[in-house]
Motif scaffolding. Structure first.
Motif, PDB file in Angstrom:
ATOM      1  N   ALA A  66      -8.892   0.296   1.158  1.00 12.00           N
ATOM      2  CA  ALA A  66      -8.125   0.006   2.380  1.00 12.00           C
ATOM      3  C   ALA A  66      -8.533   0.951   3.505  1.00 12.00           C
ATOM      4  N   ASN A  67      -8.739   2.228   3.158  1.00 14.23           N
ATOM      5  CA  ASN A  67      -9.200   3.184   4.168  1.00 14.23           C
ATOM      6  C   ASN A  67     -10.590   2.825   4.668  1.00 14.23           C
ATOM      7  N   ARG A 107       0.619   4.362  -2.549  1.00 13.91           N
ATOM      8  CA  ARG A 107       0.443   5.753  -2.128  1.00 13.91           C
ATOM      9  C   ARG A 107       1.501   6.646  -2.769  1.00 13.91           C
ATOM     10  N   CYS A 121       4.280  12.785   1.206  1.00 12.67           N
ATOM     11  CA  CYS A 121       4.229  11.462   1.856  1.00 12.67           C
ATOM     12  C   CYS A 121       5.098  11.397   3.111  1.00 12.67           C
ATOM     13  N   ALA A 123      -4.699   2.076  -8.241  1.00 10.88           N
ATOM     14  CA  ALA A 123      -4.042   2.254  -6.938  1.00 10.88           C
ATOM     15  C   ALA A 123      -4.878   3.135  -6.026  1.00 10.88           C
ATOM     16  N   GLN A 124      -5.443   4.222  -6.601  1.00  8.56           N
ATOM     17  CA  GLN A 124      -6.302   5.098  -5.807  1.00  8.56           C
ATOM     18  C   GLN A 124      -7.522   4.355  -5.289  1.00  8.56           C
ATOM     19  N   ILE A 161      -6.423   2.106  -2.416  1.00 12.99           N
ATOM     20  CA  ILE A 161      -6.184   2.901  -1.204  1.00 12.99           C
ATOM     21  C   ILE A 161      -7.512   3.287  -0.554  1.00 12.99           C
ATOM     22  N   THR A 162      -8.475   3.677  -1.394  1.00 17.20           N
ATOM     23  CA  THR A 162      -9.807   4.045  -0.868  1.00 17.20           C
ATOM     24  C   THR A 162     -10.441   2.860  -0.152  1.00 17.20           C
ATOM     25  N   LEU A 198       0.827  -1.204   0.000  1.00 20.85           N
ATOM     26  CA  LEU A 198       0.000   0.000   0.000  1.00 20.85           C
ATOM     27  C   LEU A 198       0.862   1.255   0.000  1.00 20.85           C
ATOM     28  N   THR A 199       2.002   1.191   0.675  1.00 20.93           N
ATOM     29  CA  THR A 199       2.904   2.344   0.716  1.00 20.93           C
ATOM     30  C   THR A 199       3.373   2.708  -0.683  1.00 20.93           C
TER      31      THR A 199
END
Length: 306
Positions: free
Chosen positions: A75-76, A7, A25, A68-69, A72-73, A3-4
């Motif tokens: 995962a949040n 980001r 970041c 990727a976005q 990330i969404t 995930l890093t």
């Protein structure tokens, strides 16, 4: 792939600059550059084209950044779910309201929610009933404040309050000094209505059905009898163009120089305002908190319902 790293590539795509992306970041530029190079090697493709003065995203890189976005969404969202397990009120509550309620309820409601439940920010949507129902079904809203009746959409519904209607007239109108006016007397007046799509228009036509002739397909001057909002119509009334019917919460507490608000004589027309949400929505505590916040508002001219 981590995930890093995802980001990092989203940050570079947004900033178009490795240094600014690293700063956003909170890492060093070499750390970010090494991580992105490692991801490109793992995928065996170039995500970014590195120019002398500019960073650009390759066509395939653009697709990867968008994905990727999305990751990330999601995962949040998992973190939000876990957070709500500890505190059901934690996290945004997406609330919709119809146009004839939002301007009059929201100022006090938002303030009350901030004071009572700061961990539950309201994400607000103002729209027509039909659109709000579509958004509820699609999961784009968590709940909505609506006026009955509306099409059954398999929703859970809790009553909030019954709201009286009043008549708005110019200060120079013969009704201006009256203590009450009957619906029958309005038949002789020029009625200003909300446009098609507003459920409050339908409520007014139930009280005064003879004004249905002022419809959206009317021609010429009749179209001027329809307004886009209650506040617009009030200004038209103040200018002496006619009278209108308004819900109690829209009646200002302070006297207005060019307008008078007259109660209906019995039986007083009302509308029922409810809170609706999907039956699969599991944050019951959030719904209860929102209802409590609404009940904490000063609902002048309305009767609270349990």
């Amino acid at each position: 792939m981590t995930l890093t790293e995802l980001r990092y590539i989203v940050a570079v795509a947004r900033e178009r600059h490795f240094g600014r992306a690293a700063e956003a970041c909170h890492v060093s530029q070499p750390t970010l550059s090494v991580a992105i190079k490692k991801l490109e090697e793992e995928l065996d493709l170039r995500i970014f084209e590195r120019g002398a003065n500019e960073i650009s995203v390759t066509p395939l890189g653009d697709e990867i950044v968008r994905q990727a976005q999305s990751v990330i969404t999601q995962a949040n969202a998992i973190k939000e779910i876990a957070k709500r397990g500890k505190d059901p009120l934690a996290g945004n509550l997406r609330l919709g309201l119809i146009y004839t309620i939002a301007p009059y309820l929201l100022p006090a409601l938002v303030k009350g929610v901030i004071e009572r439940y700061p961990q539950m920010p309201l994400m607000l949507q103002e729209n027509f009933t039909v659109k709000l129902l579509e958004m509820l079904r699609a999961g784009e809203l968590d709940c909505a404040v609506l006026a009955e009746p509306f099409p059954d959409a398999g929703l859970a519904v809790a009553p909030l309050y019954d709201e009286d209607f009043s008549i708005a007239v110019p200060a120079t109108h013969p009704f201006a000094e009256r203590s009450e006016v009957s619906a029958e007397e309005l038949k002789q007046e020029t009625m200003l209505l909300l446009g098609a799509g507003h459920c409050f228009r339908d409520h007014v036509l139930e009280v005064c059905p003879e004004f249905a002739r002022f419809s959206s397909d009317a021609e010429g001057i009749r179209k001027s009898f329809e307004g886009s909002s209650l506040e617009t119509i009030k200004h038209m009334v103040a200018s002496g163009l006619g009278v209108t019917v308004v819900p109690a919460l829209s009646v200002p507490k302070e006297a207005q120089p060019h307008l008078r608000y007259i109660p209906f004589s019995a039986p007083v027309p009302t509308r029922r305002v409810v809170l609706a949400w999907r039956k699969t929505f599991t944050r019951y505590e959030a719904i209860a908190a929102l209802r409590n916040a609404i009940y904490g508002c000063e609902l002048t001219g309305a009767t609270r319902l349990s």
